[in-house]
Design a protein around this motif. Structure first.
Motif, PDB file in Angstrom:
ATOM      1  N   ARG A 122       0.836  -1.206   0.000  1.00  0.00           N
ATOM      2  CA  ARG A 122       0.000   0.000   0.000  1.00  0.00           C
ATOM      3  C   ARG A 122       0.872   1.259   0.000  1.00  0.00           C
ATOM      4  NH1 ARG A 122      -3.556   2.375   4.850  1.00  0.00           N
ATOM      5  NH2 ARG A 122      -4.571   4.034   3.688  1.00  0.00           N
ATOM      6  N   GLN A 123       1.908   1.268   0.817  1.00  0.00           N
ATOM      7  CA  GLN A 123       2.806   2.417   0.848  1.00  0.00           C
ATOM      8  C   GLN A 123       3.499   2.602  -0.500  1.00  0.00           C
ATOM      9  OE1 GLN A 123       5.143   1.237   4.216  1.00  0.00           O
ATOM     10  NE2 GLN A 123       3.958   2.492   5.644  1.00  0.00           N
ATOM     11  N   GLN A 124       3.898   1.499  -1.125  1.00  0.00           N
ATOM     12  CA  GLN A 124       4.521   1.586  -2.448  1.00  0.00           C
ATOM     13  C   GLN A 124       3.581   2.214  -3.463  1.00  0.00           C
ATOM     14  OE1 GLN A 124       5.809  -2.294  -3.683  1.00  0.00           O
ATOM     15  NE2 GLN A 124       7.931  -1.853  -3.176  1.00  0.00           N
ATOM     16  N   ARG A 125       2.337   1.750  -3.496  1.00  0.00           N
ATOM     17  CA  ARG A 125       1.359   2.286  -4.447  1.00  0.00           C
ATOM     18  C   ARG A 125       1.087   3.761  -4.171  1.00  0.00           C
ATOM     19  NH1 ARG A 125      -1.360  -2.506  -3.271  1.00  0.00           N
ATOM     20  NH2 ARG A 125      -2.821  -1.344  -1.972  1.00  0.00           N
ATOM     21  N   THR A 126       0.900   4.110  -2.916  1.00  0.00           N
ATOM     22  CA  THR A 126       0.594   5.493  -2.555  1.00  0.00           C
ATOM     23  C   THR A 126       1.741   6.416  -2.912  1.00  0.00           C
ATOM     24  OG1 THR A 126      -0.825   4.738  -0.754  1.00  0.00           O
ATOM     25  CG2 THR A 126      -0.053   7.016  -0.654  1.00  0.00           C
ATOM     26  N   LEU A 127       2.961   6.013  -2.550  1.00  0.00           N
ATOM     27  CA  LEU A 127       4.122   6.857  -2.842  1.00  0.00           C
ATOM     28  C   LEU A 127       4.395   6.947  -4.338  1.00  0.00           C
ATOM     29  CD1 LEU A 127       6.361   5.745   0.134  1.00  0.00           C
ATOM     30  CD2 LEU A 127       5.542   8.067  -0.296  1.00  0.00           C
ATOM     31  N   THR A 128       4.186   5.869  -5.065  1.00  0.00           N
ATOM     32  CA  THR A 128       4.359   5.901  -6.514  1.00  0.00           C
ATOM     33  C   THR A 128       3.388   6.896  -7.132  1.00  0.00           C
ATOM     34  OG1 THR A 128       5.179   3.632  -6.599  1.00  0.00           O
ATOM     35  CG2 THR A 128       4.251   4.514  -8.629  1.00  0.00           C
ATOM     36  N   ASP A 129       2.147   6.886  -6.659  1.00  0.00           N
ATOM     37  CA  ASP A 129       1.146   7.834  -7.171  1.00  0.00           C
ATOM     38  C   ASP A 129       1.502   9.265  -6.788  1.00  0.00           C
ATOM     39  OD1 ASP A 129      -0.272   5.742  -8.257  1.00  0.00           O
ATOM     40  OD2 ASP A 129      -1.726   5.641  -6.617  1.00  0.00           O
ATOM     41  N   MET A 130       1.928   9.484  -5.549  1.00  0.00           N
ATOM     42  CA  MET A 130       2.218  10.839  -5.077  1.00  0.00           C
ATOM     43  C   MET A 130       3.482  11.420  -5.712  1.00  0.00           C
ATOM     44  SD  MET A 130       1.300  10.517  -1.038  1.00  0.00           S
ATOM     45  CE  MET A 130       1.395  12.263  -0.648  1.00  0.00           C
ATOM     46  N   LEU A 131       4.492  10.580  -5.918  1.00  0.00           N
ATOM     47  CA  LEU A 131       5.772  11.060  -6.423  1.00  0.00           C
ATOM     48  C   LEU A 131       5.859  11.026  -7.946  1.00  0.00           C
ATOM     49  CD1 LEU A 131       8.083   9.353  -3.780  1.00  0.00           C
ATOM     50  CD2 LEU A 131       7.302  11.726  -3.818  1.00  0.00           C
ATOM     51  N   GLY A 132       4.988  10.266  -8.565  1.00  0.00           N
ATOM     52  CA  GLY A 132       4.970  10.218 -10.021  1.00  0.00           C
ATOM     53  C   GLY A 132       6.079   9.404 -10.638  1.00  0.00           C
ATOM     54  N   ARG A 133       6.680   8.530  -9.867  1.00  0.00           N
ATOM     55  CA  ARG A 133       7.738   7.649 -10.367  1.00  0.00           C
ATOM     56  C   ARG A 133       7.764   6.383  -9.505  1.00  0.00           C
ATOM     57  NH1 ARG A 133       9.285  12.538  -9.709  1.00  0.00           N
ATOM     58  NH2 ARG A 133      10.338  12.768 -11.671  1.00  0.00           N
ATOM     59  N   PRO A 134       8.342   5.304 -10.010  1.00  0.00           N
ATOM     60  CA  PRO A 134       8.359   4.049  -9.249  1.00  0.00           C
ATOM     61  C   PRO A 134       9.035   4.222  -7.893  1.00  0.00           C
ATOM     62  CG  PRO A 134       9.112   3.679 -11.486  1.00  0.00           C
ATOM     63  CD  PRO A 134       8.988   5.156 -11.317  1.00  0.00           C
ATOM     64  N   THR A 135       8.444   3.572  -6.899  1.00  0.00           N
ATOM     65  CA  THR A 135       8.964   3.594  -5.539  1.00  0.00           C
ATOM     66  C   THR A 135       9.157   2.160  -5.079  1.00  0.00           C
ATOM     67  OG1 THR A 135       7.718   5.618  -5.129  1.00  0.00           O
ATOM     68  CG2 THR A 135       8.530   4.446  -3.215  1.00  0.00           C
ATOM     69  N   ALA A 136      10.280   1.895  -4.431  1.00  0.00           N
ATOM     70  CA  ALA A 136      10.566   0.536  -3.972  1.00  0.00           C
ATOM     71  C   ALA A 136      11.398   0.584  -2.702  1.00  0.00           C
ATOM     72  CB  ALA A 136      11.310  -0.245  -5.045  1.00  0.00           C
ATOM     73  N   SER A 137      11.431  -0.535  -2.009  1.00  0.00           N
ATOM     74  CA  SER A 137      12.302  -0.698  -0.856  1.00  0.00           C
ATOM     75  C   SER A 137      13.653  -1.205  -1.320  1.00  0.00           C
ATOM     76  CB  SER A 137      11.721  -1.722   0.123  1.00  0.00           C
ATOM     77  OG  SER A 137      10.462  -1.332   0.578  1.00  0.00           O
ATOM     78  N   LEU A 138      14.663  -0.914  -0.559  1.00  0.00           N
ATOM     79  CA  LEU A 138      15.997  -1.424  -0.870  1.00  0.00           C
ATOM     80  C   LEU A 138      15.993  -2.947  -0.838  1.00  0.00           C
ATOM     81  CD1 LEU A 138      18.969  -0.749  -1.474  1.00  0.00           C
ATOM     82  CD2 LEU A 138      19.360  -0.765   0.994  1.00  0.00           C
ATOM     83  N   THR A 139      15.218  -3.526   0.071  1.00  0.00           N
ATOM     84  CA  THR A 139      15.139  -4.988   0.148  1.00  0.00           C
ATOM     85  C   THR A 139      14.553  -5.584  -1.125  1.00  0.00           C
ATOM     86  OG1 THR A 139      13.046  -4.796   1.332  1.00  0.00           O
ATOM     87  CG2 THR A 139      15.024  -5.080   2.662  1.00  0.00           C
ATOM     88  N   ASP A 140      13.586  -4.882  -1.755  1.00  0.00           N
ATOM     89  CA  ASP A 140      13.037  -5.352  -3.026  1.00  0.00           C
ATOM     90  C   ASP A 140      14.077  -5.334  -4.120  1.00  0.00           C
ATOM     91  OD1 ASP A 140      10.567  -5.658  -1.831  1.00  0.00           O
ATOM     92  OD2 ASP A 140       9.789  -3.727  -2.547  1.00  0.00           O
ATOM     93  N   ILE A 141      14.898  -4.307  -4.137  1.00  0.00           N
ATOM     94  CA  ILE A 141      15.956  -4.198  -5.149  1.00  0.00           C
ATOM     95  C   ILE A 141      16.997  -5.294  -4.958  1.00  0.00           C
ATOM     96  CG2 ILE A 141      17.810  -2.721  -6.046  1.00  0.00           C
ATOM     97  CD1 ILE A 141      15.000  -1.732  -6.700  1.00  0.00           C
ATOM     98  N   LEU A 142      17.383  -5.520  -3.710  1.00  0.00           N
ATOM     99  CA  LEU A 142      18.399  -6.542  -3.433  1.00  0.00           C
ATOM    100  C   LEU A 142      17.860  -7.940  -3.716  1.00  0.00           C
ATOM    101  CD1 LEU A 142      19.918  -5.122  -0.117  1.00  0.00           C
ATOM    102  CD2 LEU A 142      20.717  -4.803  -2.468  1.00  0.00           C
ATOM    103  N   ALA A 143      16.559  -8.155  -3.468  1.00  0.00           N
ATOM    104  CA  ALA A 143      15.968  -9.476  -3.718  1.00  0.00           C
ATOM    105  C   ALA A 143      15.795  -9.728  -5.205  1.00  0.00           C
ATOM    106  CB  ALA A 143      14.620  -9.569  -3.010  1.00  0.00           C
ATOM    107  N   ALA A 144      15.660  -8.673  -6.000  1.00  0.00           N
ATOM    108  CA  ALA A 144      15.454  -8.832  -7.445  1.00  0.00           C
ATOM    109  C   ALA A 144      16.703  -9.353  -8.148  1.00  0.00           C
ATOM    110  CB  ALA A 144      15.023  -7.513  -8.068  1.00  0.00           C
ATOM    111  N   ASP A 145      17.864  -9.078  -7.564  1.00  0.00           N
ATOM    112  CA  ASP A 145      19.112  -9.518  -8.204  1.00  0.00           C
ATOM    113  C   ASP A 145      19.521 -10.894  -7.815  1.00  0.00           C
ATOM    114  OD1 ASP A 145      19.248  -7.158  -9.540  1.00  0.00           O
ATOM    115  OD2 ASP A 145      20.604  -6.222  -8.129  1.00  0.00           O
TER     116      ASP A 145
END
Length: 145
Positions: A122-145
Motif C-alpha cells: 500500500r505504501q509503495q502504491r501510494t508513494l508511486t502515485d504521489m511522487l509520479g515515479r516508481p517507488t521501492a524498498s531497498l530490500t526489493d531491489i536486493l531481492a530482485a538480483d
C-alpha cells in the motif's frame, strides 16, 4: 411477535481486482538515477553509515544515487513517545517530507525512489502515485538480483 429478518441490502465488500498474491514490484536499478530516502528513529545513531552502505549497494548494481533524504523520528521532545511509529501509515513519512522528496525528484530528474526502510504494498502504491515515479524498498531491489 417476531418479525422476519430482513436481508442486508448493503453491498458486499469489494474484492480487489488484483490477485492477493501480487508479484512483488521489481525495479531494475542498473542505469537508473534514484533518490535514496531513509527513515530512522533517533535511537539509530549510525543512520549516516546505513545511508552510505545503501548508496554503495545501489551503486554496485549500476544505479546512480542523485539525492539522499533522511527523515528522523523522535529527535524532538514531542516525537520521543511515538518513535517506533511511522509519521503516516500511508506514506511512512510526514507530508512535508513527501513534498520534499517529490521536489528533489523533479529537480534531479530521477527515475525512481528507493527507501531504505521496508515498505508495504500500500505504501509503495501510494508513494508511486504521489511522487509520479516508481517507488521501492531497498530490500526489493536486493531481492530482485
Amino acid at each position: 411477535m417476531h418479525q422476519p429478518r430482513r436481508r442486508d441490502r448493503r453491498t458486499a465488500r469489494r474484492v480487489p481486482s488484483e490477485p492477493a498474491q501480487r508479484q512483488a514490484f521489481r525495479l531494475t536499478a542498473a542505469g537508473a538515477d534514484v533518490v535514496l530516502v531513509g527513515y530512522f528513529s533517533a535511537k539509530q545513531k549510525d543512520f549516516e553509515v546505513l545511508m552510505a552502505s545503501a548508496a554503495a549497494e545501489l551503486g554496485a548494481r549500476g544505479a546512480r544515487v542523485v539525492v539522499q533524504i533522511v527523515q528522523r523520528r523522535g529527535v524532538s521532545d514531542g516525537g520521543v513517545q511515538k518513535m517506533s511509529l511511522p509519521y503516516s501509515s500511508r506514506t511512512l513519512l510526514s507530508y512535508g517530507k513527501v513534498r520534499e522528496v517529490a521536489q528533489a525528484c523533479d529537480q534531479a530528474n530521477a527515475d525512481a525512489v528507493i527507501f531504505v526502510a521496508t515498505l508495504t504494498r500500500r505504501q509503495q502504491r501510494t508513494l508511486t502515485d504521489m511522487l509520479g515515479r516508481p517507488t521501492a524498498s531497498l530490500t526489493d531491489i536486493l531481492a530482485a538480483d
